[in-house]
Design an enzyme around this catalytic site. Sequence first.
Site, PDB file in Angstrom:
ATOM      1  N   ASP A  75     -17.322  24.313 -38.005  1.00  0.00           N
ATOM      2  CA  ASP A  75     -17.328  25.609 -38.153  1.00  0.00           C
ATOM      3  C   ASP A  75     -16.745  26.513 -39.068  1.00  0.00           C
ATOM      4  O   ASP A  75     -15.769  25.876 -39.858  1.00  0.00           O
ATOM      5  CB  ASP A  75     -16.606  26.131 -36.700  1.00  0.00           C
ATOM      6  N   GLU A  79     -21.396  24.474 -40.901  1.00  0.00           N
ATOM      7  CA  GLU A  79     -21.822  25.880 -40.525  1.00  0.00           C
ATOM      8  C   GLU A  79     -21.454  26.852 -41.626  1.00  0.00           C
ATOM      9  O   GLU A  79     -20.310  27.177 -41.778  1.00  0.00           O
ATOM     10  CB  GLU A  79     -21.264  26.486 -39.320  1.00  0.00           C
TER      11      GLU A  79
END
Length: 546
Positions: A204, A246
């Site tokens: 993330d 990401e």
Amino acid sequence: MRTEDDPLWYKDAVFYELHVKAYSDSNADGIGDFPGLLTKLDYLHELGVDCLWLLPMYPSPFRDDGYDIADYYSIHQNYGTMEDFRRFLEAAHARGMRVIIELVVNHTSDQHPWFQEARRSRESPLRDWYVWSDTDDRYKEARIIFLDTEKSNWAWDPVSKAYYWHRFFSHQPDLNFDNPAVREEIWKVMDYWLRMGADGFRVDAVPYLIEREGTSCENLVETHDVLRFLRRRLDENHANKVLLAEANQWPADVRPYFGEGNEFHMAFHFPIMPRIFMAVQLEDRKPIVEIMERTPPIPESCQWAIFLRNHDELTLEMVTDEERDYMYDEYAKDPKGRINLGIRRRLASLMGNVRRRVELLNSLLFSLPGTPVIYYGDEIGMGENIYLGDRNGVRTPMQWGGGWNAGFSTADPEQLYLPIISNPVYGYAAVNVESQRRSEDSLLSWMKEIIRLRRSSRVFGRGSLEFLNPENHRVLAYIRRWEDETVLVVTNLSRSAQAVELDLRPFRGAIPIEMFGRNAFPRIGERPYPLTLAPYHFFWFQLRRL
Ligand code: GLC
Ligand code: CA
């Protein structure tokens, strides 16, 4: 064609993103769990997916749907026990499916014991695990990401009387990756789950690990140092695992996250996504062609991940201001459908529930370069509920059947973690797995077919991309090539029938075999190759030299 031990398995795979809480509830508490998910593995296997990506399943106060983690070494009790998790992993592996989980380490929850300890006093040994300041004016050039909720990237801690840094919600303090102890700890977390059998991580918010004065605090070389450190440890200790980044950035800025094949194996291609939506609305191939031409080559062992929708808003960060206005006007007329810099809606409803448009977008997803990632529920055409707040409208329970709670849970409907979509168009009586299973013509059956085709050849996951340039700009046409295989994809992006002439001279003598029906089309000759396409129609041709 599946090769279990191929370290490049992710290049040929089809990924499926899901939230455990949204999938299936086994103990009637209104929240999906691992024992429930286990019972749905056969469904996923039948659908044809190779790798599941699970949204965060860790202990969390859930102020950002689990992206606010309070313990990295355990799973939330709502989802079951560690034993349940292990059993699920084994069962997935037994079906030849892999599982990647979330590594959310740019920040923790403010409830994490590390932060509680760090804020206790300025002398605390964990103080330096987070980013503190006496003033709130450092790193001024860093943008604010959650524009609808946050005014600053600094928040005041009344306990230790200092400001702490956060790129997302103020309850998500950023970890300090300049501190080697933090890096070591994060590697420990990774190693822990990999040893348990996880096949990798979706990592993330990677651009924001390190802060430096006078910069945007994104994509810094020091951040890449941290990532190479983690990759090195991974390679030294494990085989056939995958790291998926990401990094919501332009292709040229994402490129460094692949390094020389020594950072991430995969990264999402964010900018292509809104441009696919723009292209069908504009009825013009330009947005897609342009962004792919701006996409630099990546190392042989690396792969893009492409997607149409996910658990977040359809992000409009990687478009110009005019393009964003256009997207809002066309796809979020109701301002309730907007959040931050994006649109909180699902695929089928964005496509106006027009089946051919949904198929067209999936055709692009499965035939453009990269590994496709399906968002749960989009394979049956689920809708959203824009009145649920934050991004919850696209996180509602999976619709399994037309009965009690859509077959998701036997709890009282009032008890569910979120209400099931129930309107007459997208609600569970109209849209569900059970009824689509019974029809060969359903979206679900069609999805199985296109996934099967996609998996029948490596050309889609590994092949090169060359655009053709036909005069009719409503038609998008490209060639994918890998070893001795060639596929031609021709797509009508418009709502009306189109004719096109393609220059296929390099393939003269070959016979196009339409892949869905396995029918031969006329042999390619010297002259322009004419095709007619129904509205939103597309062809996948294998070019066979006979
Ligand atoms: C990522 C996640 C998003 C989350 C944010 C903060 O962008 O996809 O859901 O809110 O990180 O962790
Ligand atoms: Ca449950």
